[in-house]
Design an enzyme around this catalytic site. Structure first.
Site, PDB file in Angstrom:
ATOM      1  N   LYS A  99       0.837  -1.206   0.000  1.00  0.00           N
ATOM      2  CA  LYS A  99       0.000   0.000   0.000  1.00  0.00           C
ATOM      3  C   LYS A  99       0.876   1.262   0.000  1.00  0.00           C
ATOM      4  CE  LYS A  99      -3.782  -2.451   2.186  1.00  0.00           C
ATOM      5  NZ  LYS A  99      -4.453  -2.903   3.404  1.00  0.00           N
ATOM      6  N   ASP A 157     -11.095   2.571   4.391  1.00  0.00           N
ATOM      7  CA  ASP A 157     -11.387   1.133   4.315  1.00  0.00           C
ATOM      8  C   ASP A 157     -12.897   0.895   4.212  1.00  0.00           C
ATOM      9  OD1 ASP A 157      -9.325  -0.673   4.130  1.00  0.00           O
ATOM     10  OD2 ASP A 157      -8.895  -0.693   6.283  1.00  0.00           O
ATOM     11  N   GLN A 187      -4.535  -1.798   9.816  1.00  0.00           N
ATOM     12  CA  GLN A 187      -4.434  -3.110   9.181  1.00  0.00           C
ATOM     13  C   GLN A 187      -4.945  -4.197  10.136  1.00  0.00           C
ATOM     14  OE1 GLN A 187      -3.366  -3.695   5.906  1.00  0.00           O
ATOM     15  NE2 GLN A 187      -4.028  -5.792   6.283  1.00  0.00           N
TER      16      GLN A 187
END
Ligand code: NAP
Length: 289
Positions: free
Chosen positions: A52, A119, A96
Site C-alpha cells: 500500500k 477502508d 491493518q
C-alpha cells in the site's frame, strides 16, 4: 474463458489516479495522503501494508506508516487514531487487520472518523453503502465490482452466489451486487458455514464470489458451465518449492474450474491487486470530504 486480469486493471486505475494527482499539483491543491497503522509483525499484514505504501509513492500520494508492537494497549492505539482523525495532513487512514486479541476491532473501527475511513468499515459508511448513498466502499468488494464493470460483465438478473459472509468481503459484496445499479441487480444467495446443500446452490450460480479462506474449496463439479468466478481467497501455504517458503492459494481450484468459466480471476493477480487500487481511489475521494 477470459481471465479477469486484476493486475492490469489495477495498473490502469493507478495510472488514472496518478494523472489526477498531477492535475491537483498543477492547480496548487492538496496532494492525497494515506496513513496506515500496523500492529505487530504478521507476515501477510507486513506485505499488504508495504505494498500500500509503495503504491502511494508510485502514484504521487503522500504516505505514512505507523508501527506498534503486539504489546500496544487498546488505549494507546485509540489515542493514535484520535491524533490521525485530527491531523489535517492525513486525508485517510487504515488500521491493518487482524489486531491482537486484547484489542477490540469494533472499538478501533468506531474510533476512525468516517470522513477518513478509506477502508469503508465504519458503521456510518456501511450504513450509507447499504442505502446506496455515496460513501467509501470497502476496498475488496469495490475492487470486485470495478473488475466486473471494466470487463462489462452482465450482472442484471443473474444469480450470484457469495461464499462467506464476513463484514469486509462477503456481506458487503452481496449488498453491492443486489443494488439497483450496474454492476448489480443480481439475485444474491449469501452462503456461510451453516449453509446446507452448498454444491447444489453453487451449481445454480451465474456468478460465484468465493471468499471463505479455504484453499481450493471450489472444484469443477460445483460450477455451472459458463459461470463467472471471482476468487477472493488468499491463503499462504508453506512449501519448499518456492524461495519465499510459501505459495498463495485461492479458494477456487483454478486449473479444473477455469475451463468451465466464461470469466475467472487468477490468484494472485486478481482481486488482491484491485483491493489496493480501490483503497487509493477512496483516498483520492477523501481529499474532497
Ligand atoms: P473470514 O472473516 O474468515 O470469513 C470466512 C467466511 O467463510 C465466514 O462467513 C464463514 O462462515 C465462511 N465459511 C468458512 N468455511 C465455510 C464452508 N466450508 N462453507 C461455507 N462457508 C464457509 O474471511 P474473510 O476475511 O472474508 O476472507 C476470506 C478470504 O479472502 C481469505 O482467504 C482472505 O485472506 C481473503 N481476502 C482477500 C482479500 C483480497 O484483497 N483479495 C481481502 C480480504 C480477504 P461463518 O460466518 O458461518 O463462520
Amino acid at each position: 474463458m477470459i481471465l479477469l486480469d486484476g493486475k492490469k486493471i489495477a495498473d490502469q486505475i493507478k495510472a488514472e489516479i496518478a494523472q489526477e494527482v498531477i492535475q491537483l499539483k498543477a492547480a496548487g491543491k492538496k496532494i492525497p495522503h494515506l496513513a496506515a497503522i500496523l500492529v505487530g509483525h504478521d507476515g501477510a499484514s507486513e506485505t499488504y501494508v508495504a505494498s500500500k505504501v509503495k503504491s502511494c509513492e508510485k502514484i504521487g500520494f503522500g504516505s505514512s506508516l505507523i508501527r506498534f508492537e503486539n504489546t500496544v494497549t487498546e488505549s494507546e492505539l485509540l489515542k493514535k487514531i484520535d491524533e490521525l482523525n485530527k491531523d489535517k495532513e492525513i486525508d485517510g487512514f487504515i488500521v491493518q487487520l487482524p489486531l491482537p486479541n486484547h484489542i477490540s476491532v469494533d472499538k478501533v473501527i468506531n474510533a476512525v472518523d468516517p470522513k477518513k475511513d478509506v477502508d469503508g468499515f465504519h458503521p456510518a459508511n456501511v450504513g450509507k453503502m447499504t442505502l446506496g448513498l455515496p460513501t467509501f466502499l470497502p476496498a475488496t468488494p469495490y475492487g470486485i465490482i470495478e473488475l466486473l464493470k471494466r470487463y462489462t460483465i452482465e450482472t442484471s438478473g443473474k444469480h450470484c452466489v457469495v461464499l462467506g459472509r464476513s463484514n469486509i468481503v462477503g456481506t458487503p459484496v452481496s449488498i453491492l451486487l443486489a443494488r439497483n445499479a450496474y454492476p448489480g441487480n443480481c439475485t444474491v444467495t449469501l452462503c456461510h458455514s451453516k449453509t446446507k446443500n452448498l454444491k447444489e446452490m453453487l451449481l445454480q450460480a451465474d456468478i460465484i464470489i468465493a471468499a471463505l479462506g479455504k484453499p481450493e474449496f471450489v472444484t469443477a463439479d460445483m460450477v455451472k458451465q459458463g459461470a463467472v468466478v471471482v476468487d477472493v481467497g488468499i491463503t499462504r501455504i508453506n512449501t519448499d518449492k518456492n524461495p519465499k517458503g510459501y505459495e498463495i492459494k485461492g479458494d477456487v481450484k483454478f486449473d479444473e474450474v477455469a475451463p468451465k468459466c466464461s470469466y475467472i480471476t487468477p490468484v494472485p493477480g486478481g482481486v488482491g491487486a484491485m483491493t489496493i487500487a480501490m483503497l487509493l481511489k477512496n483516498t483520492l475521494l477523501a481529499v474532497s470530504k
